[in-house]
Design an enzyme around this catalytic site. Structure first.
Site, PDB file in Angstrom:
ATOM      1  CD  GLU A  58     -16.399  -9.969  70.600  1.00  0.00           C
ATOM      2  OE1 GLU A  58     -15.618  -9.261  69.943  1.00  0.00           O
ATOM      3  OE2 GLU A  58     -17.398 -10.525  70.113  1.00  0.00           O
TER       4      GLU A  58
ATOM      5  CE  LYS B 213     -18.230 -10.857  65.900  1.00  0.00           C
ATOM      6  NZ  LYS B 213     -17.413 -10.388  67.040  1.00  0.00           N
TER       7      LYS B 213
ATOM      8  CG  ASP C  96     -35.134 -16.109  67.365  1.00  0.00           C
ATOM      9  OD1 ASP C  96     -33.921 -16.351  67.284  1.00  0.00           O
ATOM     10  OD2 ASP C  96     -36.002 -16.798  66.793  1.00  0.00           O
TER      11      ASP C  96
ATOM     12  CG  HIS D 139     -10.689  -7.038  71.620  1.00  0.00           C
ATOM     13  ND1 HIS D 139     -12.014  -7.283  71.876  1.00  0.00           N
ATOM     14  CD2 HIS D 139     -10.091  -8.257  71.497  1.00  0.00           C
ATOM     15  CE1 HIS D 139     -12.229  -8.582  71.899  1.00  0.00           C
ATOM     16  NE2 HIS D 139     -11.086  -9.200  71.670  1.00  0.00           N
TER      17      HIS D 139
END
Length: 423
Positions: free
Chosen positions: A80, A258, A274, A373
């Protein structure tokens, strides 16, 4: 060393590697583990079933990070755009007042053994507690090496959980797993105890598996920021408003958290740990610790008027077992980090999660998230349009200047550039 490397983003990949190796005090050859050819299909086939190839993910380095007084360069694996830049920017804002301070509980993981068809669940609970010493000893016998290095069972509890048709008796073992993530260790213990638990409890064991709600394995990070370092008093005030909505509204909290995981998962992945376990534990903790579901981080003012950001999350990561010692990229990432324990690794990961969150909340409170972004995402758009080499920067500059972050516009700009160069 210093994690503050001015102009780092303007260097080419080779120059960045040399800078990272120099600052981290690691051999440049070790960073070859981050190369595209470092991990092949033969290694992939040894790690998973039915392997047919590999899926490379970009690895960047977050700069400006100071954790408990130590400068750290942090490898992050993510697809991302803006994640690595945001973590670096968030960390930069904290440097004036010392960076990140962390603390943690012991590395305790829990495993559950579910007992069904128990005629007297309340009495069964007491019987199991009466045999706690026996069960703990049996569990520790399964991993004498873990006990030898200071780990092992730290507690046993028995819960009664009401299902739709019966009450389940659920035994929990809490195990200090030291520098391992711990899943294999605790699951092995549960398997060994299952028969004896069924005998004592008077029922039948169905599930014996760890829980990823690692609420006894927490890491906390804290940072203090001056108003001038985030954009002024109005930005601080709006950051507090943004946090408050995430605290009380699950719809905002889901995206807020998030963003935290953008940073956390990228470091977890880069170090061969993990990601799914860490993600599951964090979001479950957001529901259990902040019901019905709230922000994992907090924002407030201290007595001096500074903005204080904090984060507390489960952090089941390790340096022993799994891909951390098998995958060459994970070994390279750990070498850059220079960590010698799972506790150190967890502290850095949590600090990066908070850095990511600080940058995101600040961007939302000031310029809006899309401006930064999409400027970074413009590289992807240019590449998708077919730009190569110096064409990428030229297309990106035009897209940013126009505020038109679309592939069709990138293709038009690229065609104009090529027509000009040949005309």
């Amino acid at each position: 060393m210093s994690s503050r490397i001015p102009g780092f983003r303007h260097l080419d990949v080779g120059e960045r590697r040399r800078a990272v190796a120099e600052q981290a005090g690691t051999d440049l050859a070790t960073l070859d583990g981050l190369g595209a050819d470092a991990f092949g299909t033969e290694q992939a086939a040894a790690m998973i079933e039915n392997a047919i190839g590999v899926f490379p993910v970009p690895v960047g380095v977050a700069t400006n990070v100071v954790v408990d007084g130590r400068e750290v360069l942090v490898p992050m694996a993510t697809e991302e755009a803006s994640v690595v830049a945001a973590a670096s920017n968030g960390a930069r804002m904290t440097r004036a007042l010392g960076g990140f301070t962390t603390s943690a509980t012991a590395p305790v993981m829990q495993v559950q053994i579910q007992l069904v068809d128990v005629p007297d669940p309340r009495a069964a609970r007491l019987r199991l507690l009466e045999h706690a010493d026996e069960l703990v000893a049996l569990a520790d016998e399964q991993d004498p090496r873990l006990v030898q290095v200071g780990g092992g069972v730290r507690g046993l509890q028995v819960r009664l959980v009401d299902g739709a048709h019966q009450t389940y008796v659920v035994l929990h073992l809490a195990v200090d797993v030291r520098d391992a993530m711990g899943a294999n260790a605790v699951n092995t213990m549960a398997e060994a105890l299952a028969g004896r638990v069924a005998q004592i409890g008077g029922g039948r064991v169905v599930l014996r598996i760890l829980t990823n709600l690692a609420d006894q394995r927490l890491v906390r990070a804290r940072a203090v920021l001056r108003a001038e370092d985030v954009g002024g008093e109005q930005v601080v005030e709006d950051m507090l408003h943004g946090y408050e909505l995430a605290r009380v509204d699950p719809y905002r909290a889901a995206t807020h958290n998030k963003g935290i995981m953008n940073g956390i998962s990228a470091v977890v992945l880069a170090t061969g740990n993990d990601t799914r376990a860490v993600e599951a534990g964090a979001h479950a903790y957001a529901a259990v610790a902040h019901p019905p579901y709230g922000s994992l981080s907090t924002y407030e003012r201290d007595g001096d008027g500074h903005l204080v950001a904090t984060l507390e999350v489960p952090m089941p990561v390790g340096l022993v077992g799994g891909a951390t010692r098998v995958h060459p990229s994970a070994r390279a990432a750990l070498s850059v980090l220079g960590v010698s324990s799972a506790a150190e690794l967890g502290a850095i990961i949590t600090a990066v999660g908070l850095a990511q969150n600080i940058a995101a909340v600040r961007a939302l409170a000031a310029d809006g998230i899309q401006r930064g972004h999409m400027s970074l995402h413009a590289k992807n758009i240019a590449a998708s349009a077919g730009a190569t080499g110096d064409e990428v920067a030229a297309v990106v500059d035009r897209l940013v200047a126009e505020g038109a972050f679309r592939q069709d516009r990138a293709e038009e700009i690229l065609a104009d550039l090529r027509a000009g160069s040949t005309g």
